[in-house]
Motif scaffolding. Structure first.
Motif, short mmCIF file in Angstrom:
data_model
loop_
_atom_site.label_atom_id
_atom_site.label_comp_id
_atom_site.label_asym_id
_atom_site.label_seq_id
_atom_site.Cartn_x
_atom_site.Cartn_y
_atom_site.Cartn_z
N ILE B 120 0.82 -1.21 0.00
CA ILE B 120 0.00 0.00 0.00
C ILE B 120 0.86 1.27 0.00
CG2 ILE B 120 -1.72 1.30 1.33
CD1 ILE B 120 -3.02 -1.34 2.08
N GLU B 121 1.86 1.33 0.88
CA GLU B 121 2.69 2.54 0.96
C GLU B 121 3.50 2.73 -0.32
OE1 GLU B 121 2.02 0.85 3.66
OE2 GLU B 121 0.98 2.54 4.60
N ASP B 122 4.09 1.64 -0.80
CA ASP B 122 4.90 1.73 -2.02
C ASP B 122 4.07 2.23 -3.19
OD1 ASP B 122 7.02 0.79 -0.71
OD2 ASP B 122 7.12 -1.17 -1.70
N ALA B 123 2.85 1.73 -3.29
CA ALA B 123 1.99 2.14 -4.40
C ALA B 123 1.65 3.62 -4.26
CB ALA B 123 0.72 1.30 -4.41
N GLN B 207 -11.88 -6.91 -5.00
CA GLN B 207 -11.14 -5.68 -4.78
C GLN B 207 -11.71 -4.96 -3.56
OE1 GLN B 207 -11.08 -3.20 -8.24
NE2 GLN B 207 -9.26 -4.19 -9.00
N ILE B 208 -10.84 -4.67 -2.60
CA ILE B 208 -11.25 -3.93 -1.42
C ILE B 208 -10.77 -2.50 -1.65
CG2 ILE B 208 -11.14 -3.83 1.13
CD1 ILE B 208 -11.88 -6.65 0.07
N SER B 209 -11.68 -1.52 -1.62
CA SER B 209 -11.22 -0.16 -1.87
C SER B 209 -11.96 0.85 -1.01
CB SER B 209 -11.39 0.20 -3.35
OG SER B 209 -12.75 0.11 -3.69
N ASN B 210 -11.34 2.03 -0.85
CA ASN B 210 -11.98 3.09 -0.05
C ASN B 210 -13.04 3.80 -0.88
OD1 ASN B 210 -9.80 4.30 -1.69
ND2 ASN B 210 -10.47 6.19 -0.74
N GLN B 211 -14.08 4.25 -0.22
CA GLN B 211 -15.12 5.03 -0.89
C GLN B 211 -15.03 6.50 -0.50
OE1 GLN B 211 -17.73 3.90 -3.12
NE2 GLN B 211 -16.07 2.44 -3.23
N GLU B 218 -4.81 11.38 2.89
CA GLU B 218 -4.33 10.22 2.14
C GLU B 218 -3.78 9.18 3.12
OE1 GLU B 218 -3.79 13.33 1.28
OE2 GLU B 218 -4.39 13.52 -0.82
N GLU B 219 -3.01 9.65 4.10
CA GLU B 219 -2.41 8.72 5.07
C GLU B 219 -3.50 7.99 5.86
OE1 GLU B 219 -1.42 11.81 4.58
OE2 GLU B 219 0.57 11.44 3.72
N GLY B 220 -4.56 8.73 6.22
CA GLY B 220 -5.68 8.13 6.95
C GLY B 220 -6.34 7.04 6.13
N THR B 221 -6.49 7.30 4.83
CA THR B 221 -7.11 6.31 3.95
C THR B 221 -6.23 5.07 3.84
OG1 THR B 221 -8.02 8.14 2.69
CG2 THR B 221 -8.09 5.98 1.64
N LEU B 222 -4.93 5.28 3.65
CA LEU B 222 -4.01 4.15 3.51
C LEU B 222 -4.07 3.28 4.77
CD1 LEU B 222 -0.81 5.99 2.14
CD2 LEU B 222 -2.52 4.80 0.80
N LYS B 223 -4.09 3.95 5.91
CA LYS B 223 -4.08 3.23 7.19
C LYS B 223 -5.37 2.39 7.33
CE LYS B 223 -3.48 4.26 12.12
NZ LYS B 223 -4.74 4.52 12.81
N GLU B 227 -5.44 -1.63 7.56
CA GLU B 227 -5.96 -2.33 8.74
C GLU B 227 -7.04 -3.35 8.35
OE1 GLU B 227 -5.08 1.14 12.02
OE2 GLU B 227 -7.16 0.76 11.41
N ILE B 228 -7.94 -2.91 7.48
CA ILE B 228 -9.03 -3.81 7.09
C ILE B 228 -8.51 -5.00 6.29
CG2 ILE B 228 -11.13 -3.96 5.68
CD1 ILE B 228 -11.48 -2.59 8.42
N VAL B 229 -7.58 -4.71 5.37
CA VAL B 229 -7.03 -5.81 4.56
C VAL B 229 -6.34 -6.82 5.46
CG1 VAL B 229 -5.20 -6.36 2.89
CG2 VAL B 229 -6.88 -4.59 2.37
N SER B 230 -5.63 -6.33 6.48
CA SER B 230 -4.93 -7.31 7.33
C SER B 230 -5.93 -8.11 8.16
CB SER B 230 -3.84 -6.62 8.17
OG SER B 230 -4.34 -6.24 9.42
N GLN B 231 -7.05 -7.49 8.53
CA GLN B 231 -8.08 -8.25 9.25
C GLN B 231 -8.72 -9.32 8.36
OE1 GLN B 231 -11.05 -5.79 11.20
NE2 GLN B 231 -9.44 -4.47 12.01
N ILE B 232 -9.00 -8.93 7.10
CA ILE B 232 -9.60 -9.90 6.17
C ILE B 232 -8.62 -11.04 5.90
CG2 ILE B 232 -10.57 -10.23 3.85
CD1 ILE B 232 -11.38 -7.27 3.89
#
Lengths: 173, 341
Positions: B120-123, B207-211, B218-223, B227-232
């Motif tokens: 996520i950060e690299d992208a 695909q899991i994405s922010n709405q 941006e940082e808040g969105t990445l975080k 977090e959600i991806v790691s939970q899934i």
């Protein structure tokens, strides 16, 4: 758009009904809308809301409930000087004609934007040319908050120094 | 090397990570009100900034065939809308950085960085590099309150979409996708099928994405997405680990059979490919397979798509008169078998 029922007044409502599985939808003026649906509740959404459903990322659930019951007040002849779009063009496509549209139709779009985003202000990245300016503004706001707190706590020496910093920052505008 | 051929993190559950930023130029109308001449003007302005930069490839989309455009779409360099448009548009790519810039898409500029696996950060860093370069020379459409101004009002604010493509066979089999969708919707995230909006999820790929784009950094969105991806991911792994006994052998049998078909099939439709891909990919996470990697399978996921497979292989002797579909299925089977050989 004219009301599809009386063909006289401007349509401000979008009416949809399903009878025996047959779907019928039309744009109506407020008089005809009231006639067709005296309770004036569920199937009536503003024209803008119906236009938005086509690109609804939330699966059609949000707009019907969030959009106001009546269309926003529209200045019929107002045109965007950059792209020539009128508010009804925006309502029809659900999209802005150009960046300037957001400024020109600020009032008309307010309700829609609130429905999509709630009421927040942008807090993310800023283009470089505005970065210094926005940093300064954020700093000023923080200083003013501190100043209020210092006054409330009767820390007048601190307040005076804060006021001086605010003045210096503001004079540099 | 294409982005999907590189090594990725957390490949057992994540296929790819993409960050997209939408940007527009202040003085030009949006798509629909943008004349071809004005679109060409934007393209000239933007491409001139990259001509002297190292490693960038500039393509005028009008020079590409429809098949080539579709292939770029299948390999996630461009959007389906961009592939189908006929108005002037250009694509700028940087393969080393895994970045792509669509010029005159729905927005004037669509910057994206796509990485293999979870990154996520690299992208984000990759996308902001292009953003900074453009910002240096162009005047972006921006409003203090609304953020980056976009054609569609749903993108206002950061105009950023972070999407992580996840491989979730266990959650799918447990019937947990719909509850997950509802749960994520409540916190401003969306779950969609592989090919974006309006498509069925196939191959257990989502695909899991922010709405939300306004009122969040941006940082808040990445975080939030991280977090959600790691939970899934945790839930998916837990479910996979809970498979034991007969069910376990059933799944690894399916994987072995899928491998057999991949190695020996002569005709392979895209539906069958996706199904077997999912079986084999799940098998890889349940039991070691000395000769296969997630990267190999995922490369196939992009290279065995209809347009890409048609471009990549010459038709076999004696197959010229076959219907297109057969030619494609023959070519797909050959591509897959060759990759696994």
């Amino acid at each position: 758009m004219l009301c599809q029922n009386c063909k006289k007044n401007h349509a401000t409502y979008y009416y949809e009904e399903t009878i025996n599985g047959k779907k019928r939808s039309m744009a109506l003026c407020s008089v005809c809308a009231k006639k067709l649906n005296p309770e004036g509740e569920h199937p009536l959404d503003s024209l803008f809301s119906s236009a938005f459903e086509s690109f609804d990322p939330f699966g059609g659930q949000l707009y019907s409930s969030l959009f106001g019951k009546s269309a926003p007040t529209v200045t019929a002849d107002k045109k965007c000087p950059l792209c020539g779009a009128q508010y009804r063009d925006l309502a029809k496509s659900g999209k802005a004609g150009c960046p300037k549209c957001y400024e020109i139709f600020e009032e008309e779009l307010a309700g829609t934007l609130r429905s999509i985003h709630g009421n927040p202000t942008h807090i993310g990245r800023t283009p470089k040319r505005l970065r210094a300016q926005s940093q300064k503004r954020a700093e000023l706001e923080a200083l003013k908050k501190d100043l209020q707190a210092a006054i409330a706590a009767e820390e007048f020496e601190k307040a005076a120094s804060l006021r001086d910093r605010i003045r210096t920052l503001e004079s540099g505008k | 090397m294409y982005w999907y051929q590189k090594k990725g993190n957390e490949k057992d559950v994540v296929v790819s990570t993409r960050v997209r930023l939408a940007r527009n130029l202040a003085d030009y109308p949006f798509e629909g009100r943008l004349t071809p001449a004005k679109a060409e003007e934007i393209i000239r302005k933007v491409t001139s900034l990259f001509e002297k930069e190292a490693g960038y490839e500039i393509r005028n989309m009008a020079d590409l065939s429809h098949l080539q455009a579709l292939s770029l779409c299948e390999r996630h360099y461009i959007s389906p809308e961009f592939a189908e448009k006929s108005t002037p548009r250009a694509l700028i790519t940087q393969n080393e950085r895994d970045t792509a810039l669509m010029v005159c898409e729905e927005d004037h500029l669509r910057i994206q960085c796509i990485k293999n696996g979870l990154a996520i950060e690299d992208a984000y860093v990759g996308a902001t590099e292009i953003d900074d370069l453009l910002d240096e020379h162009l005047e972006y459409a921006y409003d203090e309150k609304l953020g980056y101004l976009t054609h569609c009002p749903t993108n206002l604010g950061t105009a950023m979409r972070v999407s992580v493509m996840m491989f979730l066979p266990a959650i799918t089999m447990a019937g947990q996708i719909e509850p997950l969708k509802l749960q994520l919707q409540k916190i401003g995230l969306a779950v969609r099928g592989l090919y974006g909006e309006g498509s069925d999820a196939s191959g257990c790929l989502y695909q899991i994405s922010n709405q939300v784009t306004l009122g969040i950094t941006e940082e808040g969105t990445l975080k939030k997405v991280r977090e959600i991806v790691s939970q899934i991911a945790e839930q998916e792994r837990r479910l996979r680990q809970s498979v034991q006994g007969a069910a376990f052998y059933k799944l690894i049998d399916r994987a072995s059979r899928a491998e057999g078909v991949f190695r020996h099939a002569r005709l392979l439709s895209s539906e069958e490919f996706l199904k077997l891909y999912a079986d084999l990919r799940l098998g890889l996470s349940l039991e070691e397979n000395g000769h296969l990697t997630y990267e190999m399978l995922d490369s196939l996921l992009f290279e065995a798509m209809p347009a890409t497979v048609s471009i990549g292989t010459k038709s076999e002797e004696g197959t010229q008169d076959l219907p297109e579909e057969y030619k494609r299925d023959l070519a797909r089977a050959r591509t897959v078998a060759a990759a696994l050989a």
